[in-house]
Design a protein around this motif. Structure first.
Motif, PDB file in Angstrom:
ATOM      1  N   VAL A   1      50.167  54.317 -48.340  1.00  9.40           N
ATOM      2  CA  VAL A   1      49.841  53.769 -49.663  1.00  9.40           C
ATOM      3  C   VAL A   1      50.907  52.740 -50.004  1.00  9.40           C
ATOM      4  O   VAL A   1      52.092  53.077 -50.095  1.00  9.40           O
ATOM      5  N   ILE A   2      50.508  51.487 -50.158  1.00  9.77           N
ATOM      6  CA  ILE A   2      51.518  50.453 -50.400  1.00  9.77           C
ATOM      7  C   ILE A   2      51.193  49.646 -51.648  1.00  9.77           C
ATOM      8  O   ILE A   2      50.033  49.532 -52.057  1.00  9.77           O
ATOM      9  N   ARG A   3      52.256  49.078 -52.200  1.00  7.35           N
ATOM     10  CA  ARG A   3      52.086  48.174 -53.343  1.00  7.35           C
ATOM     11  C   ARG A   3      52.049  46.760 -52.758  1.00  7.35           C
ATOM     12  O   ARG A   3      53.050  46.266 -52.248  1.00  7.35           O
ATOM     13  N   LEU A   4      50.870  46.134 -52.856  1.00  7.69           N
ATOM     14  CA  LEU A   4      50.739  44.827 -52.211  1.00  7.69           C
ATOM     15  C   LEU A   4      50.681  43.678 -53.211  1.00  7.69           C
ATOM     16  O   LEU A   4      50.364  42.547 -52.871  1.00  7.69           O
ATOM     17  N   GLY A   5      50.953  43.996 -54.442  1.00  8.75           N
ATOM     18  CA  GLY A   5      51.041  43.008 -55.514  1.00  8.75           C
ATOM     19  C   GLY A   5      51.603  43.773 -56.685  1.00  8.75           C
ATOM     20  O   GLY A   5      51.614  45.017 -56.666  1.00  8.75           O
ATOM     21  N   PRO A   6      52.087  43.089 -57.741  1.00  8.81           N
ATOM     22  CA  PRO A   6      52.672  43.829 -58.869  1.00  8.81           C
ATOM     23  C   PRO A   6      51.715  44.909 -59.381  1.00  8.81           C
ATOM     24  O   PRO A   6      52.122  45.990 -59.762  1.00  8.81           O
ATOM     25  N   ASN A   7      50.407  44.577 -59.321  1.00 11.80           N
ATOM     26  CA  ASN A   7      49.396  45.462 -59.909  1.00 11.80           C
ATOM     27  C   ASN A   7      48.382  45.971 -58.897  1.00 11.80           C
ATOM     28  O   ASN A   7      47.252  46.262 -59.242  1.00 11.80           O
ATOM     29  N   LYS A   8      48.796  46.027 -57.628  1.00  9.01           N
ATOM     30  CA  LYS A   8      47.825  46.327 -56.566  1.00  9.01           C
ATOM     31  C   LYS A   8      48.301  47.443 -55.656  1.00  9.01           C
ATOM     32  O   LYS A   8      49.445  47.413 -55.196  1.00  9.01           O
ATOM     33  N   LEU A   9      47.394  48.363 -55.375  1.00 10.06           N
ATOM     34  CA  LEU A   9      47.695  49.416 -54.407  1.00 10.06           C
ATOM     35  C   LEU A   9      46.695  49.352 -53.263  1.00 10.06           C
ATOM     36  O   LEU A   9      45.487  49.185 -53.510  1.00 10.06           O
ATOM     37  N   VAL A  10      47.187  49.474 -52.051  1.00  6.43           N
ATOM     38  CA  VAL A  10      46.278  49.533 -50.903  1.00  6.43           C
ATOM     39  C   VAL A  10      46.510  50.847 -50.162  1.00  6.43           C
ATOM     40  O   VAL A  10      47.654  51.227 -49.902  1.00  6.43           O
ATOM     41  N   PHE A  11      45.403  51.508 -49.860  1.00  7.57           N
ATOM     42  CA  PHE A  11      45.451  52.808 -49.178  1.00  7.57           C
ATOM     43  C   PHE A  11      44.965  52.641 -47.740  1.00  7.57           C
ATOM     44  O   PHE A  11      44.153  51.763 -47.463  1.00  7.57           O
ATOM     45  N   ASN A  12      45.402  53.571 -46.889  1.00  4.46           N
ATOM     46  CA  ASN A  12      44.961  53.498 -45.488  1.00  4.46           C
ATOM     47  C   ASN A  12      44.497  54.881 -45.018  1.00  4.46           C
ATOM     48  O   ASN A  12      44.883  55.341 -43.947  1.00  4.46           O
ATOM     49  N   THR A  13      43.678  55.526 -45.846  1.00  6.64           N
ATOM     50  CA  THR A  13      43.178  56.852 -45.465  1.00  6.64           C
ATOM     51  C   THR A  13      41.684  56.950 -45.733  1.00  6.64           C
ATOM     52  O   THR A  13      41.137  56.255 -46.600  1.00  6.64           O
ATOM     53  N   VAL A  14      41.063  57.859 -44.991  1.00  9.62           N
ATOM     54  CA  VAL A  14      39.637  58.122 -45.158  1.00  9.62           C
ATOM     55  C   VAL A  14      39.349  58.711 -46.539  1.00  9.62           C
ATOM     56  O   VAL A  14      38.331  58.408 -47.172  1.00  9.62           O
ATOM     57  N   GLU A  15      40.259  59.550 -46.998  1.00 13.54           N
ATOM     58  CA  GLU A  15      40.072  60.178 -48.320  1.00 13.54           C
ATOM     59  C   GLU A  15      40.007  59.086 -49.383  1.00 13.54           C
ATOM     60  O   GLU A  15      39.134  59.105 -50.256  1.00 13.54           O
ATOM     61  N   ALA A  16      40.919  58.109 -49.291  1.00 10.78           N
ATOM     62  CA  ALA A  16      40.920  57.039 -50.288  1.00 10.78           C
ATOM     63  C   ALA A  16      39.636  56.218 -50.187  1.00 10.78           C
ATOM     64  O   ALA A  16      39.054  55.822 -51.199  1.00 10.78           O
ATOM     65  N   LEU A  17      39.165  55.982 -48.963  1.00 16.16           N
ATOM     66  CA  LEU A  17      37.948  55.185 -48.778  1.00 16.16           C
ATOM     67  C   LEU A  17      36.806  55.768 -49.608  1.00 16.16           C
ATOM     68  O   LEU A  17      36.116  55.047 -50.339  1.00 16.16           O
ATOM     69  N   HIS A  18      36.644  57.076 -49.502  1.00 15.03           N
ATOM     70  CA  HIS A  18      35.519  57.689 -50.222  1.00 15.03           C
ATOM     71  C   HIS A  18      35.834  57.887 -51.705  1.00 15.03           C
ATOM     72  O   HIS A  18      34.956  57.718 -52.558  1.00 15.03           O
TER      73      HIS A  18
END
Ligand code: HEM
Length: 505
Positions: free
Chosen positions: A52-69
């Protein structure tokens, strides 16, 4: 200074790891989207920091199947308003509409045109275009010019969509006049993708200026668009099997399910990136992987050549669907080189009145934050796809891979996205993809062109990304929301005796 301090020390996302620049500014993602490498940078950031990363001041990007759904199959979540940067008319289309009710209506009406049963009616037109594709390969195989499969697939992708969207024969496969529209569309997508990463850039409202410049430069796609609309309007409304004939009865209808005419043209225009560019990427990628993997190529060739007794027999239906190795090759190409490789931004719905916090894969996400899963990163996550840079169609086959592993992979496969905003054109995509690949392998033997041209497809001039760019075994995508790509260059040899039915067409 104050804003930077707030973003680093007090912001609700302050504890999330990520590139330092991304924590304080959207410049990080804007820069990488301008370089068309945001998918690679995002995967790299996941490797360096966390799932789980912060890719902008207001942005989160996840890299899991759980997050996808949790994200894409969630009624409390909407498309982020950053999609509005792609709004060209006062009426949003199916892609950029945010309102759930309006989306449901559009999806119902457009979904009918793109359904599996509707594709049976559209198939004769598609088959004709695939016939032109193989015929052109035959003609080109006799010349001395190398065959770039990216170009061939871009032309057929746009030609098929021209028929479906506007009932218009663009003839890109046979006539060079309009062939550059395939590139003009990509330029527009690239610009929009940059705006989508940087809402403040979009607020400068540069798009009308860019449109004006396009007009002044007399961009051929704008002229062509006008031509297609005029031609459509001249026809009797149910004359052709296309989007207009499907939706014409809803134009200004009084029963609430009404659409304006300009809205229909905006939907039709969206079909070009949605249906043209995506299938194109998949086809070019699969030809790349087959030309590098002798085992997969031999297996697929054997399957196609033993499933059918003639090239004309190859059409949609149980025989084609029964080609399991073909299906596995298609899914593997879409996994390794997803035609929409980026992060599809979402946010908590403005109309969500639920007082409980929004939780994504165990993380409470504050209102106002935009979030998503990066498709390229997820498709190369070793937890779901072991040896992720190896082209192994066998991983999708019941005969080769245990059911539990296939279940994990299927739930992490997001080429078409999941949930109610997932791709509406999946049936069309698989049909076109299968027909093009099966017919090509029926009529021709393929080889990589030797020399410098053999490198086109995997070479990235300024990669610098150990996690992606520059791998010899990976077909390189340039992320412009959809993708840009080049190659592979192939030698195409007509099979003895078999290509006769192409000569007589
Ligand atoms: C391999 C081929 C394809 C891939 C990988 C693909 C992928 C996707 C993805 C990832 C989305 C979600 C976009 C977002 O959330 O912003 C999408 C949406 C969509 N696609 Fe596709 N697509 C493909 C082919 C097609 C085709 C052939 C059509 C036909 C015109 C099509 C029509 C659409 C439509 C209408 C939407 C919007 C759906 C909605 O919001 O309800 N796609 N596609």
């Amino acid at each position: 200074m104050i804003r930077t301090g707030y973003r680093l020390l007090l912001h609700p996302l302050k504890n999330y790891p990520g590139p330092q620049l991304a924590k304080i500014s959207d410049t990080y993602s804007t820069y990488h989207s301008a370089k068309k490498s945001l998918h690679l940078a995002t995967r790299q950031a996941h490797i360096e920091y966390s799932p789980v990363i912060r890719l902008g001041p207001n942005k989160l990007v996840f890299n899991t199947v759980e997050a996808l759904h949790d994200i894409y199959d969630n009624d409390r979540v909407d498309k982020a308003r950053t999609y509005l940067v792609s709004l060209f008319t006062p009426h949003p289309n199916i892609f950029n509409v945010i309102d759930k009710n309006r989306h449901r209506l559009k999806r119902k009406l457009i979904g009918r045109l793109l359904s599996e049963s509707s594709m049976k009616k559209f198939e004769p037109i598609m088959l004709e275009q695939v016939g032109i594709f193989v015929q052109q390969l035959l003609t080109l195989s006799r010349g001395s010019a190398p065959i770039n499969m990216s170009d061939r697939s871009k032309y057929i992708g746009a030609d098929v969509v021209g028929h479906l969207a506007f009932g218009y024969d663009l003839k890109l496969q046979t006539d060079p006049t309009h062939q550059n529209i395939a590139w003009e569309f990509k330029t527009g997508n690239h610009r929009l993708n940059v705006y989508m990463q940087s809402p403040s850039l979009a607020m400068l409202r540069l798009e009308p200026i860019a449109q004006l410049i396009n007009l002044m430069q007399k961009k051929s796609y704008l002229r062509l668009l006008q031509e297609m609309i005029k031609a459509g309007l001249k026809e009797e409304k149910h004359a052709k099997y296309d989007l207009y004939s499907h939706l014409a009865d809803y134009v200004d209808s009084p029963d609430g399910e009404n659409l304006s005419l300009s809205e229909i043209w905006s939907e039709a225009l969206f079909f070009f990136p949605a249906g043209g560019e995506t299938v194109t990427t998949g086809i070019a990628a699969l030809f790349f992987y087959l030309s590098r993997s002798a085992t997969s190529y031999e297996k697929l060739k054997t399957e196609i050549r033993s499933a059918f007794t003639s090239g004309t027999e190859i059409k949609g239906g149980p025989q084609l669907a029964g080609c399991q190795y073909l299906c596995a090759c298609i899914d593997e190409a879409l996994r390794m080189s997803p035609p929409v490789p980026g992060t599809l931004w979402r946010e908590q719905s403005l109309s969500d009145k639920d007082s409980t916090p929004l939780v994504i894969d165990g993380h409470v996400v504050p209102r106002g934050v935009i979030f998503g899963v990066n498709i390229y990163a997820l498709h190369h996550n070793e937890e779901y796809f072991p040896d992720p840079f190896a082209f192994r169609p066998e991983r999708w086959l019941a005969s080769e891979t245990p059911a539990a592993r296939r279940k994990v992979m299927s739930s992490a496969f997001a080429a078409f996205q999941v949930g109610p905003r997932g791709c509406a054109g999946k049936a069309m995509a698989y049909l076109e993809f299968s027909l093009v690949v099966a017919k090509t392998l029926w009529y021709f033997d393929l080889e990589i062109l030797p020399g410098e041209l053999a490198k086109v497809g995997f070479r990235v001039p300024s990669s610098g990304y150990p996690a992606g760019g520059g791998r010899r075994e990976e077909y390189q995508l340039h992320d412009v929301f959809t993708t840009d790509h080049d190659g592979p260059y192939l030698i195409v040899r007509p099979r003895d005796g078999v290509s006769k039915d192409l000569e007589t067409r």
